[in-house]
Design a protein around this motif. Structure first.
Motif, short mmCIF file in Angstrom:
data_model
loop_
_atom_site.label_atom_id
_atom_site.label_comp_id
_atom_site.label_asym_id
_atom_site.label_seq_id
_atom_site.Cartn_x
_atom_site.Cartn_y
_atom_site.Cartn_z
N LEU A 203 -83.29 -80.01 -52.39
CA LEU A 203 -81.98 -79.53 -52.85
C LEU A 203 -81.81 -79.74 -54.36
O LEU A 203 -80.70 -79.74 -54.87
CB LEU A 203 -80.87 -80.26 -52.09
CG LEU A 203 -80.81 -79.96 -50.61
CD1 LEU A 203 -79.75 -80.80 -49.94
CD2 LEU A 203 -80.54 -78.49 -50.34
N GLN A 204 -82.93 -79.89 -55.04
CA GLN A 204 -82.88 -80.21 -56.46
C GLN A 204 -82.12 -79.17 -57.27
O GLN A 204 -81.33 -79.51 -58.14
CB GLN A 204 -84.31 -80.30 -56.98
CG GLN A 204 -84.48 -81.35 -58.04
CD GLN A 204 -85.91 -81.36 -58.50
OE1 GLN A 204 -86.82 -81.32 -57.69
NE2 GLN A 204 -86.11 -81.42 -59.79
N ALA A 205 -82.36 -77.88 -56.96
CA ALA A 205 -81.71 -76.82 -57.72
C ALA A 205 -80.19 -76.94 -57.61
O ALA A 205 -79.47 -76.69 -58.57
CB ALA A 205 -82.18 -75.46 -57.22
N TYR A 206 -79.72 -77.32 -56.42
CA TYR A 206 -78.28 -77.47 -56.24
C TYR A 206 -77.74 -78.56 -57.15
O TYR A 206 -76.67 -78.41 -57.76
CB TYR A 206 -77.95 -77.81 -54.78
CG TYR A 206 -78.17 -76.66 -53.83
CD1 TYR A 206 -77.15 -75.77 -53.59
CD2 TYR A 206 -79.38 -76.47 -53.21
CE1 TYR A 206 -77.33 -74.70 -52.73
CE2 TYR A 206 -79.58 -75.42 -52.36
CZ TYR A 206 -78.54 -74.53 -52.12
OH TYR A 206 -78.75 -73.48 -51.28
N LEU A 207 -78.49 -79.65 -57.22
CA LEU A 207 -78.02 -80.76 -58.06
C LEU A 207 -77.96 -80.33 -59.53
O LEU A 207 -77.01 -80.64 -60.25
CB LEU A 207 -78.95 -81.96 -57.90
CG LEU A 207 -78.94 -82.58 -56.50
CD1 LEU A 207 -79.94 -83.72 -56.41
CD2 LEU A 207 -77.54 -83.07 -56.15
#
Lengths: 359, 365
Positions: free
Chosen positions: B70-74
């Motif tokens: 979920l890195q992109a969301y962060l």
């Protein structure tokens, strides 16, 4: 209205007064209920529209040689800035520039403007899209209505997805899907053709200038947007058609099959005529929406290549956002309204929308 | 919808009609193909948003990218665009704009819709056509006069703050006046509470923005969220009136007639009978207005210059196509999903009512 002097209120004068009073009493409630909305709309809707008509006859916002003309006479500190010049009346010049494609005017817009091509494309864009929406919508609704089909509920839940997502997201996502280098559409095509020894393609969906189908003067970006907008539009029509299909009594089909009508005949003779009353208003809504479909055009092709997929509303926005020609944009918007009025009147006539409730 | 399906299904078993296996196979294949076309863009964007590699563009199709996270969301939540604003700030701007506009249009529109739906008065037909004609006009087509008019309204920020606070207080008083009597009598339905809550939120929002410190000395109405909001009300109010009128037309008149016979005043009828019955209509109209504001693009793009005022939709455009620059598409994907989710979830919850309203024209025609 009320007479304060009792001596003047003679019996003979009483009758008209009370009639007036009765009239006022009847009108009072609707007026009170309408007043807030009417006042607000006068200020924020109707006054700007009237102002727009005035603007369309002026050179409002034209950039002059002596520098950018400012739109407001109030500079910092309340003084009038030196580059302020009130808008000048130019008569029908803006309108004539637009509809005659005045070369000087077209050059200022970058050379790709052609009003009649724009209008024709806008109308073709509208009708081709709505045609696909209605046809696919009906076919898929009939398909989902087949008795004994497994998983109908699941399919219905999936098929509503395009309606649920915001338009703006749909348009931007499809824009990236049709990207010539990294888009998933080209990747998907390559996935299917490379196993057969064909070279991977890199279709330039939005930039290819020559028409993919010779003889039909439509650029490739039109087809890309058509695909995206079909994806976006058919579920609404399916839902409308499903509602109408479920109100068709089954006995009609049973009687028809007893009389020996084939499935096709039943579709053309029973289903379609009975769907018509529901589909016509829905198609009208679709026509108005698609005619004004800003997001898909602006975010996907941006009007390109060479302004050939521009529609009226995106052009109107660019006249302000890029060219800062407020007067011309106002005239252009008035023309949009003139094009929409017949469409609106036909819609209103067919759907009987403004007729009152209990007639 | 589901109840209708169930009904049909029980009907079909009673009729005892069955598809042959090959028919079922063909139809399933078609249905699956359609489902695949519907799901393809959605799956593409979801899988891209899970890509942790931070590559600027995807070069291959894969359903689950290697090392999905979920890195992109962060990253998107922290700083979605090149401007130094967080996702929360953008979302708050969009929320204020969408919530304010839809609530205001609802509050003002519902009484007008009621008048159009229930009363007969001279000029009714004309006014209704005027309202409907406005909803047909694209809002892009009014951007020129709105820009010019709002641009010419400039006042000192101190006065503006006072105006906002005063307007907030007045609206607060008005809301309490309209809602509290019904609550005290004990006849308040969900409609009254909804109405009251909406009024309360707007008035508190107005007071809040009046109390916030001013950013510049001169307040240019055009260059503010309030200005964009006013420009949006221009189109949202006629739409709300029209949409609500359509729903109110379907509410049977008998209850109101009974109340009038019992001696209820028109106001009592409206606040205590019609508003509670119109709760779904209010929710749907409010939601449709909210979606319009949440995804509004061209007015804010044209009007606003301060990155602190920017909205989610404007940032989405900044991440697409030519403007995207080096922003990885995984972030674009995550941003799109975050932008869509709230609207999509509410749409699914209200689906039954929304679709009922959309097909209203079909029932009437």
């Amino acid at each position: 209205m009320a007479t304060t002097n009792p001596e003047l209120a003679s019996p003979t004068a009483r009758a008209p007064r009370s009639a007036l009073y009765e009239g006022w009493k009847q009108l009072r409630t609707p007026i009170v209920y309408l007043l807030p909305a009417l006042v607000i709309m006068m200020v924020v809707t109707f006054y700007p529209l009237a102002f727009q008509v005035w603007m369309s006859f002026t050179d409002y916002g034209v950039i002059k040689e002596e520098g950018k003309q400012t739109l407001n006479p109030f500079g910092p500190g309340g003084t009038t800035p030196p580059n302020y010049r009130p808008a000048q009346f130019v008569g029908f010049k803006n309108y004539l520039d637009i509809i005659t494609n005045n070369p000087q005017f077209v050059a200022r817009l970058g050379g790709n403007f052609d009003f009649w091509r724009l209008l024709a494309f806008n109308l073709w864009w509208t009708f081709s899209n709505v045609g696909f929406h209605v046809a696919l919508g009906i076919i898929i609704a009939v398909l989902l209505n087949v008795e004994g089909l497994w998983g109908r509920k699941i399919y219905r839940a999936i098929y509503i997805l395009p309606m649920v997502l915001p338009n703006i997201v749909v348009a931007t996502v499809w824009r990236n899907m049709f990207d010539d280098q990294y888009g998933s559409i080209n990747q998907l095509i390559n996935l299917f053709i490379t196993p057969f020894g064909l070279d991977p393609v890199q279709i330039r969906w939005f930039n290819q200038i020559q028409d993919p189908i010779p003889g039909i003067g439509l650029p490739l970006s039109y087809y890309a947007m058509l695909i995206a907008n079909i994806w976006l539009g058919w579920p609404f029509m399916t839902i409308v058609a499903t509602g109408a299909l479920q109100s068709i009594p089954k006995e009609m089909y049973e009687a028809a099959s007893i009389d020996g009508a084939t499935g096709m005949q039943q579709f053309w003779r029973i289903t379609l005529p009975l769907l018509r009353p529901a589909m016509v208003p829905a198609a009208m809504v679709g026509i108005v929406t698609t005619f004004n479909l800003f997001h898909v055009i602006y975010f996907m092709s941006g009007g390109g290549p060479l302004g050939r997929t521009e529609i009226m509303v995106t052009q109107a926005f660019k006249l302000i956002n890029v060219n800062q020609l407020y007067g011309v944009a106002a005239a252009f918007s008035v023309i949009i309204a003139l094009v929409l009025i017949p469409i609106f009147l036909i819609t209103n006539k067919i759907s009987r929308a403004t007729e009152s409730y209990d007639v | 919808m589901s109840s209708v399906t169930a009904q049909r299904r029980s009907g079909s078993t009673a009729a005892g009609r069955r598809l042959k296996w090959w028919q079922q196979l063909v139809l399933q294949a078609i249905c699956l193909f359609i489902a695949a076309t519907v799901l393809f863009p959605v799956l593409w964007i979801v899988s891209m948003s899970l890509d942790p590699r931070n590559i600027s563009r995807p070069t291959e199709l894969n359903l689950i990218p290697p090392g999905a996270s979920l890195q992109a969301y962060l990253q998107v939540l922290d700083r979605p665009t090149a401007n130094p604003v967080t996702f929360a700030e953008l979302a708050f701007n969009s929320l204020r704009l969408a919530g304010g506009v839809s609530a205001f249009a609802l509050l003002i529109g519902v009484s007008a819709a009621y008048a159009f739906s229930r009363f007969k008065f001279p000029g009714r037909q004309f006014m209704m056509i005027a309202v409907l004609a406005i909803t047909v006009l694209p809002s892009v087509a009014t951007i020129a006069p709105l820009f010019a008019l709002l641009n010419s309204i400039r006042i000192s920020s101190a006065i503006m703050s006072m105006v906002l606070i005063l307007a907030g207080l007045m609206l607060l008083g008005l809301t309490l006046f309209a809602v509290v009597p019904a609550i005290r009598i004990g006849s308040a339905g969900p409609g009254n509470y909804f109405f009251g809550a909406v009024g309360l939120v707007i008035s508190l929002g107005l007071i809040y923005s009046g109390l916030a410190p001013a950013r510049s000395e001169v307040f240019v109405l055009r260059n503010s969220l309030l200005g964009v909001g006013i420009a949006m009300v221009s189109g949202a109010l006629p739409f709300a009136i029209w949409n609500l009128k359509g729903y109110l037309d379907t509410i049977p008149k008998e209850l109101e007639e009974a109340a009038i016979i019992d001696g209820a005043s028109p106001n009592q009828v409206f606040f205590q009978i019609v508003l509670p019955l119109a709760t779904p209509a209010l929710a749907v109209t409010g939601f449709l207005g909210f979606t319009g504001g949440w995804t509004e693009f061209f007015l804010s793009w044209q009007f606003l210059t301060d990155p602190k005022d920017f909205t989610l939709a404007m940032s989405l455009y900044n991440m697409t196509g030519q403007y995207a620059g080096q922003i990885p598409w995984s972030r674009f994907a995550a941003f799109s999903i975050l932008l869509s989710l709230p609207v999509a979830i509410v749409y699914l919850l209200l689906q039954r009512y929304i679709i009922g309203g959309l097909t209203l024209g079909g029932v009437k025609g």
